[in-house]
Design an enzyme around this catalytic site. Sequence first.
Site, PDB file in Angstrom:
ATOM      1  N   ASN A 258      -6.807  -1.147   6.314  1.00 50.00           N
ATOM      2  CA  ASN A 258      -6.380  -1.834   7.525  1.00 50.00           C
ATOM      3  C   ASN A 258      -4.865  -2.031   7.601  1.00 50.00           C
ATOM      4  OD1 ASN A 258      -6.742  -3.959   9.822  1.00 50.00           O
ATOM      5  ND2 ASN A 258      -5.635  -5.041   8.195  1.00 50.00           N
TER       6      ASN A 258
ATOM      7  N   ALA B 191       1.531   9.406  15.319  1.00 48.29           N
ATOM      8  CA  ALA B 191       1.355  10.453  14.298  1.00 48.29           C
ATOM      9  C   ALA B 191       0.609   9.893  13.095  1.00 48.29           C
ATOM     10  CB  ALA B 191       2.716  10.999  13.873  1.00 48.29           C
TER      11      ALA B 191
ATOM     12  N   VAL C  36       0.819  -1.235   0.000  1.00 53.84           N
ATOM     13  CA  VAL C  36       0.000   0.000   0.000  1.00 53.84           C
ATOM     14  C   VAL C  36       0.843   1.271   0.000  1.00 53.84           C
ATOM     15  CG1 VAL C  36      -2.070  -0.976   1.099  1.00 53.84           C
ATOM     16  CG2 VAL C  36      -0.263   0.019   2.520  1.00 53.84           C
TER      17      VAL C  36
ATOM     18  N   TYR D  64       4.125   5.978  15.116  1.00 55.99           N
ATOM     19  CA  TYR D  64       2.852   5.268  14.938  1.00 55.99           C
ATOM     20  C   TYR D  64       1.664   6.166  15.334  1.00 55.99           C
ATOM     21  CZ  TYR D  64      -0.520   1.396  15.520  1.00 55.99           C
ATOM     22  OH  TYR D  64      -1.613   0.563  15.427  1.00 55.99           O
TER      23      TYR D  64
HETATM   24  P1  NAP Z   1      -0.754  -7.708  11.783  1.00 50.38           P
HETATM   25  O1  NAP Z   1      -1.271  -8.936  12.434  1.00 50.38           O
HETATM   26  O2  NAP Z   1       0.687  -7.355  11.938  1.00 50.38           O
HETATM   27  O3  NAP Z   1      -1.122  -7.792  10.211  1.00 50.38           O
HETATM   28  C1  NAP Z   1      -0.765  -6.746   9.360  1.00 50.38           C
HETATM   29  C2  NAP Z   1      -1.322  -7.003   7.987  1.00 50.38           C
HETATM   30  O4  NAP Z   1      -0.991  -5.880   7.174  1.00 50.38           O
HETATM   31  C3  NAP Z   1      -0.720  -8.210   7.305  1.00 50.38           C
HETATM   32  O5  NAP Z   1      -1.696  -8.824   6.505  1.00 50.38           O
HETATM   33  C4  NAP Z   1       0.378  -7.603   6.435  1.00 50.38           C
HETATM   34  O6  NAP Z   1       0.689  -8.375   5.261  1.00 50.38           O
HETATM   35  C5  NAP Z   1      -0.286  -6.318   6.020  1.00 50.38           C
HETATM   36  N1  NAP Z   1       0.664  -5.303   5.613  1.00 50.38           N
HETATM   37  C6  NAP Z   1       1.689  -4.777   6.313  1.00 50.38           C
HETATM   38  N2  NAP Z   1       2.345  -3.871   5.581  1.00 50.38           N
HETATM   39  C7  NAP Z   1       1.718  -3.827   4.390  1.00 50.38           C
HETATM   40  C8  NAP Z   1       1.918  -3.092   3.189  1.00 50.38           C
HETATM   41  N3  NAP Z   1       2.926  -2.224   3.078  1.00 50.38           N
HETATM   42  N4  NAP Z   1       1.080  -3.300   2.147  1.00 50.38           N
HETATM   43  C9  NAP Z   1       0.064  -4.183   2.238  1.00 50.38           C
HETATM   44  N5  NAP Z   1      -0.188  -4.909   3.345  1.00 50.38           N
HETATM   45  C10 NAP Z   1       0.637  -4.730   4.402  1.00 50.38           C
HETATM   46  O7  NAP Z   1      -1.547  -6.406  12.261  1.00 50.38           O
HETATM   47  P2  NAP Z   1      -2.964  -6.261  13.018  1.00 50.38           P
HETATM   48  O8  NAP Z   1      -2.707  -6.290  14.469  1.00 50.38           O
HETATM   49  O9  NAP Z   1      -3.962  -7.146  12.406  1.00 50.38           O
HETATM   50  O10 NAP Z   1      -3.274  -4.735  12.649  1.00 50.38           O
HETATM   51  C11 NAP Z   1      -4.147  -4.346  11.600  1.00 50.38           C
HETATM   52  C12 NAP Z   1      -4.405  -2.855  11.703  1.00 50.38           C
HETATM   53  O11 NAP Z   1      -4.971  -2.553  12.970  1.00 50.38           O
HETATM   54  C13 NAP Z   1      -3.138  -1.999  11.579  1.00 50.38           C
HETATM   55  O12 NAP Z   1      -3.430  -0.820  10.873  1.00 50.38           O
HETATM   56  C14 NAP Z   1      -2.819  -1.674  13.031  1.00 50.38           C
HETATM   57  O13 NAP Z   1      -2.080  -0.496  13.147  1.00 50.38           O
HETATM   58  C15 NAP Z   1      -4.202  -1.549  13.611  1.00 50.38           C
HETATM   59  N6  NAP Z   1      -4.262  -1.719  15.051  1.00 50.38           N
HETATM   60  C16 NAP Z   1      -3.896  -2.899  15.624  1.00 50.38           C
HETATM   61  C17 NAP Z   1      -3.947  -3.016  17.017  1.00 50.38           C
HETATM   62  C18 NAP Z   1      -3.571  -4.283  17.742  1.00 50.38           C
HETATM   63  O14 NAP Z   1      -3.560  -4.260  18.981  1.00 50.38           O
HETATM   64  N7  NAP Z   1      -3.286  -5.380  17.070  1.00 50.38           N
HETATM   65  C19 NAP Z   1      -4.371  -1.925  17.785  1.00 50.38           C
HETATM   66  C20 NAP Z   1      -4.730  -0.753  17.161  1.00 50.38           C
HETATM   67  C21 NAP Z   1      -4.687  -0.649  15.783  1.00 50.38           C
HETATM   68  P3  NAP Z   1       1.863  -9.519   5.301  1.00 50.38           P
HETATM   69  O15 NAP Z   1       1.343 -10.593   6.221  1.00 50.38           O
HETATM   70  O16 NAP Z   1       1.956  -9.985   3.898  1.00 50.38           O
HETATM   71  O17 NAP Z   1       3.076  -8.845   5.848  1.00 50.38           O
END
Ligand code: NAP
Length: 247
Positions: free
Chosen positions: A90, A157, A63, A155
């Site tokens: 996401n 920001a 992305v 993050y």
């Molecule tokens: P995660 O388990 O680390 O998964 C991240 C996903 O994003 C993976 O599918 C990864 O693909 C994909 N990704 C990463 N960089 C990318 C890029 N440059 N282009 C396309 N896809 C990319 O993360 P998550 O915890 O599910 O988090 C999802 C969202 O929720 C994020 O925006 C995160 O900041 C937000 N969030 C999470 C939490 C939490 O506690 N977990 C809290 C607040 C907000 P690959 O597997 O191929 O690398």
Amino acid sequence: MERRKTALVTGASRGIGRAVCVRLAQKGMDIAFTYRSDDNGAAETRRLCEEAGAKVYAYRADVSDSAACRETVRALLAENGGHLDVLVNNAGITKDGLLVRMKDEDLDRVLDINLKGTFYMLREAAAVMLKARSGKIINISSVVGISGNAGQVNYAASKAGVIGMTKSLAKELASRHINVNAVAPGMIATDMTAAMSETAKEAAKGMIPFGQMGLPEQVADAVAFLAGEESSYITGQVLCVDGGMTI
Ligand code: NAP
């Protein structure tokens, strides 16, 4: 018969993105999703969505690459007859550290993916939704973008920026019946939080009134609400899914 809607979810090879895909598939939508590199994870997301009855379009696309975002949306429209009803931004990463030790590349990479990646996908999707005069956009922010967190200036920001984009775009697109909202998860059990030390996790749990971490499926339920007709009069809002962390 009513046409099946198509939802595009970025970063869905695991975690919250995968849960969102499955939940929207269960809600009767066809699913397009992107991921960065995890082909096996993407195959599992595809399997789960197909099991829920959805037609699935998967794209390996970063992305943070604006051309790749444009190409992804073009490819989807060519494959599915030109429909994009729901966009869920996401994809996101962390590169944590204290400000004084944070490298330029740790700031750049987080902003490139979390903030600019969201912008690129919004620009492509908005063009399609404006023509259709309808659509639902949900941006995944974070409670850190609201309250801040030591060790996460980059993050925070990026996620505060996502909220600013959400509110501005909600104003831009309201006259065309397009809803733009954000979901701000708290501490959710995914690979992103699995990397935290047990001490850090226990300390974080102490800040959650519900006393436990959330599940990706609980975030997905909030996204599904904002992606459905039940939220037709809601725009520009930030829905915290955080067990009370931000109260
Ligand atoms: P995660 O388990 O680390 O998964 C991240 C996903 O994003 C993976 O599918 C990864 O693909 C994909 N990704 C990463 N960089 C990318 C890029 N440059 N282009 C396309 N896809 C990319 O993360 P998550 O915890 O599910 O988090 C999802 C969202 O929720 C994020 O925006 C995160 O900041 C937000 N969030 C999470 C939490 C939490 O506690 N977990 C809290 C607040 C907000 P690959 O597997 O191929 O690398």
